[in-house]
Design a protein around this motif. Structure first.
Motif, PDB file in Angstrom:
ATOM      1  N   ASN A   1      57.945  71.910  48.318  1.00  0.00           N
ATOM      2  CA  ASN A   1      58.351  73.007  47.415  1.00  0.00           C
ATOM      3  C   ASN A   1      59.754  73.399  48.380  1.00  0.00           C
ATOM      4  O   ASN A   1      59.555  74.682  47.591  1.00  0.00           O
ATOM      5  CB  ASN A   1      57.096  73.391  47.069  1.00  0.00           C
ATOM      6  N   GLY A   2      59.541  73.551  48.910  1.00  0.00           N
ATOM      7  CA  GLY A   2      60.972  73.500  50.070  1.00  0.00           C
ATOM      8  C   GLY A   2      60.218  74.981  50.561  1.00  0.00           C
ATOM      9  O   GLY A   2      61.536  76.382  51.110  1.00  0.00           O
ATOM     10  N   VAL A   3      59.206  75.695  51.127  1.00  0.00           N
ATOM     11  CA  VAL A   3      58.655  76.309  52.271  1.00  0.00           C
ATOM     12  C   VAL A   3      58.511  75.353  53.876  1.00  0.00           C
ATOM     13  O   VAL A   3      57.340  74.727  53.189  1.00  0.00           O
ATOM     14  CB  VAL A   3      57.555  76.318  51.357  1.00  0.00           C
ATOM     15  N   THR A   4      59.018  76.213  54.447  1.00  0.00           N
ATOM     16  CA  THR A   4      58.509  76.005  55.991  1.00  0.00           C
ATOM     17  C   THR A   4      57.290  76.908  56.432  1.00  0.00           C
ATOM     18  O   THR A   4      57.451  77.916  55.787  1.00  0.00           O
ATOM     19  CB  THR A   4      59.252  75.736  56.938  1.00  0.00           C
ATOM     20  N   MET A   5      56.095  76.150  57.030  1.00  0.00           N
ATOM     21  CA  MET A   5      55.255  77.564  57.444  1.00  0.00           C
ATOM     22  C   MET A   5      55.458  77.771  58.406  1.00  0.00           C
ATOM     23  O   MET A   5      55.404  79.739  58.387  1.00  0.00           O
ATOM     24  CB  MET A   5      54.084  77.040  58.072  1.00  0.00           C
ATOM     25  N   GLU A   6      57.023  77.997  59.419  1.00  0.00           N
ATOM     26  CA  GLU A   6      57.576  78.605  60.296  1.00  0.00           C
ATOM     27  C   GLU A   6      58.337  79.903  59.768  1.00  0.00           C
ATOM     28  O   GLU A   6      58.244  80.572  60.684  1.00  0.00           O
ATOM     29  CB  GLU A   6      57.860  77.785  61.349  1.00  0.00           C
TER      30      GLU A   6
ATOM     31  N   VAL B   1      53.817  76.566  40.318  1.00  0.00           N
ATOM     32  CA  VAL B   1      54.518  75.795  41.323  1.00  0.00           C
ATOM     33  C   VAL B   1      54.438  74.537  41.189  1.00  0.00           C
ATOM     34  O   VAL B   1      55.291  73.504  41.095  1.00  0.00           O
ATOM     35  CB  VAL B   1      55.169  76.647  42.299  1.00  0.00           C
ATOM     36  N   ASP B   2      53.203  73.871  41.687  1.00  0.00           N
ATOM     37  CA  ASP B   2      52.987  72.859  41.770  1.00  0.00           C
ATOM     38  C   ASP B   2      51.364  72.424  41.757  1.00  0.00           C
ATOM     39  O   ASP B   2      50.393  72.932  41.708  1.00  0.00           O
ATOM     40  CB  ASP B   2      53.071  71.929  42.917  1.00  0.00           C
TER      41      ASP B   2
END
Ligand code: SAM
Length: 265
Positions: A79-84, A242-243
């Motif tokens: 969904n286009g999000v990185t943890m960092e 979102v999901d």
């Protein structure tokens, strides 16, 4: 009278079964504990593992936690999000840090964990120094400021709350999420239908939440089952869905995943 006696016998048999499973898990875990020494944070004592994972199997505690962190990362990435890229993350109902321990080398976000069980929090505070922990009440507010977190995840927590607590916690977690922040929740969905009595299955199919053992909310003895439509139309209404990933919680098999987002503004 006969029923009372048979109830006593059933409870005794269940206790013996429970002890044998614990004894088996303890014996199996000995070599894994030994080989784990010096690798990563310490392991919690067996009774704490059992409290959060209903098993004292060390391999499962480690592998399951790893899978949970990987599936969380993967669903966010999809969904286009990185943890960092996140500023702050909260593990709500963090238990014995089964998942948090796998973020030890995560670069970027500050890590937080909270749980209503003070014994679990005391263990985490002592053994996972890269995380800031707080204790909360079963149905009390959190001490965090409004809009503190970019991501909150609750793995196998809403699965143990009765309906009034579900509403309380979805509001409270929304309060401390930043606008645009994510709430990642796992639930018991369709996969668990066979575990329900037929009347409960009918209620689930009608889109109603089903709570079994509601007098022991918060513990593994209280099990809650969420139809997808209930989440979308009732519990998560103030948040965007979102999901939705059926059986997507790999470290909490086979729970469903809802990735929710607090609307901007
Ligand atoms: C099945 S365990 C899962 C623990 C952890 N999330 C994991 O996946 O390893 C459920 C956890 O939720 C915690 N919990 C239940 N109700 C809670 C509440 N109202 N506030 C905070 N923690 C809660 C329990 O103490 C327990 O640690």
């Amino acid at each position: 009278m006969r029923n009372d006696r048979s109830g006593v016998v059933t409870r005794a048999v269940n206790r013996v079964k429970h002890w044998s499973v614990r004894a088996r898990d303890r014996v199996r875990s000995l070599p894994v504990r030994a080989s784990h020494r010096g690798q990563g944070p310490p392991l919690p004592p067996s009774r704490l593992m059992h409290l959060v994972a209903a098993s004292e199997d060390v391999s499962w505690f480690l592998d399951g936690g790893k899978q949970a962190s990987s599936s969380l990362r993967a669903i966010l990435a999809k969904n286009g999000v990185t943890m960092e890229s996140l500023g702050s993350i909260l593990d709500f109902g963090c238990g014995a840090g089964r998942v948090l321990r796998h973020w030890e080398n995560l670069q970027g976000p500050t890590l937080h964990g909270t749980d209503y069980n003070p014994t679990l929090i005391a263990w985490c505070q002592k053994n996972l120094p890269f995380v800031q922990f707080q204790h909360n009440e079963l149905g009390g507010g959190l001490a965090y400021q409004d809009e503190s977190f970019d991501l909150i995840y609750a793995l196998s927590v809403f699965t143990h709350l009765d309906e009034p607590l579900q509403y309380f916690w979805i509001r409270e977690l929304s309060r401390i999420l930043r606008p645009g922040g994510y709430l990642f929740i796992t639930t018991h969905g369709e996969h668990y239908l066979p575990q329900l009595a037929s009347e409960e299955q009918e209620r689930f199919r009608r889109g109603e939440i089903v709570v079994v053992g509601s007098r022991r909310e918060g513990s593994n003895d209280c099990a809650t089952f969420h139809p997808e439509s209930y989440m979308r139309s009732t519990l998560a209404t103030g948040l965007e869905v979102v999901d939705f990933v059926p059986e997507g919680a790999l470290g909490n098999p086979r729970q469903d995943v809802f990735l929710l987002r607090k609307p901007q503004g």
